[in-house]
Design an enzyme around this catalytic site. Sequence first.
Site, PDB file in Angstrom:
ATOM      1  N   LYS A 177       1.949  -3.708   6.691  1.00  0.00           N
ATOM      2  CA  LYS A 177       2.332  -3.633   5.273  1.00  0.00           C
ATOM      3  C   LYS A 177       3.846  -3.476   5.144  1.00  0.00           C
ATOM      4  CE  LYS A 177      -1.721  -4.071   3.407  1.00  0.00           C
ATOM      5  NZ  LYS A 177      -2.064  -5.369   2.788  1.00  0.00           N
ATOM      6  N   SER A 215       0.833  -1.204   0.000  1.00  0.00           N
ATOM      7  CA  SER A 215       0.000   0.000   0.000  1.00  0.00           C
ATOM      8  C   SER A 215       0.868   1.254   0.000  1.00  0.00           C
ATOM      9  CB  SER A 215      -0.854  -0.028   1.265  1.00  0.00           C
ATOM     10  OG  SER A 215      -1.420   1.236   1.503  1.00  0.00           O
ATOM     11  N   TYR A 249      -1.907  -1.231  11.112  1.00  0.00           N
ATOM     12  CA  TYR A 249      -2.201  -1.710   9.751  1.00  0.00           C
ATOM     13  C   TYR A 249      -1.044  -1.369   8.813  1.00  0.00           C
ATOM     14  CZ  TYR A 249      -3.875  -1.361   4.980  1.00  0.00           C
ATOM     15  OH  TYR A 249      -3.965  -1.450   3.614  1.00  0.00           O
TER      16      TYR A 249
END
Length: 351
Positions: free
Chosen positions: A156, A127, A152
């Site tokens: 990644k 991302s 989160y």
Amino acid sequence: MKKRVLVSGGAGYIGSHVTVELIAAGYEVVVADNMSNCDMTCFEGVKKITGRDDIPFEKIDCCDPAAVDKLFSDYAIDAVIHFAAFKAVGESVAEPLKYYRNNLLSFLNILEAAKSHSGCNVLFSSSATVYGEAETLPVTESTPRMPATSPYGNTKQMSEDILRDVVFATAKYDGKDGQWPVKGIALRYFNPMGAHPSALIGELPRGVPNNLVPFITQTAIGKRECLSIFGNDYPTADGTCLRDYIDVVDLAKAHVAAVSRMVEGKMKEDYEIFNIGTGRPVSVYELVTAFEKVNGLKLNYKFAPRRPGDVVAIWADTSLANKELGWKAERTLEQTLASAWAWEKHLAENA
Ligand code: UDP
């Protein structure tokens, strides 16, 4: 012989679009999903779009190492695209352990299985969040990553690093002791939006959407009363944040290009990273007004305070993906916003 791709999280929003494009490009696909954040709507839509009623579907949780290993033993897998992960930024701040456990463990199990089976390539869905508040724009793949602002985002970054390390460490293996080299690509997505032109698959947010486009379409259909535009005092032309909104079908096609590069042995490095965006910054206000115009409606919106954690602006330099993957985003903002609205209406008609 057709190459076979395992799509973990393949019943979800991006996974279902990728499954459609892989099949259109001549790949066999195995979908694995634990259905924790979706129902069968999109998988059924995939079957309709592709005309394929026989796509293997395995309801497994990638956090279960035995189940993942069995999957790799049951099917000869040439590449795996790993989507299976939790993705709500706010929830990850409230429940970090849930995010670290799920997102990291599932990926570790996929990598263990990949290195125990010959010729498996791994594509990780990363991302643009890994760039944080970048100092120079647009961001290239070598723009330094900033410290993650949420668990989160951290999963990644950590998953990218884990993939890189596994690729590096396994390069020496030749199958003796049952260990094989793994090659990897991380695709850094910018802001995916929209739906398949058939309106048979699209985003299915649970509860109140966090992301802008589903909030817009739900407001337009009357499920939400009013869209809040978070912040109109940013240092941008109209005061709202800038993002790079990438059509989900274009995004799906980037996965096909990356998988082909891996399975056809065309990678220049054993671990590669590509930005997947349009290269075009669009403000929140521009997006809202474009949605109104293309769909011929008025949206109820108001300006609200800034949302904590939002970066002011981020968009991609996509030249590496354009050159190396031979891929480019093609759909216009208007086409994508029309597809998002068609999907919301399809959901309402079939509720
Ligand atoms: N946004 C907004 N209202 C909403 C949801 C999002 O104004 O209800 C803004 C948000 O502040 C950001 C942009 O839309 O500037 C994109 O947010 P989103 O959550 O879709 O993606 P992000 O870029 O945060 O990953």
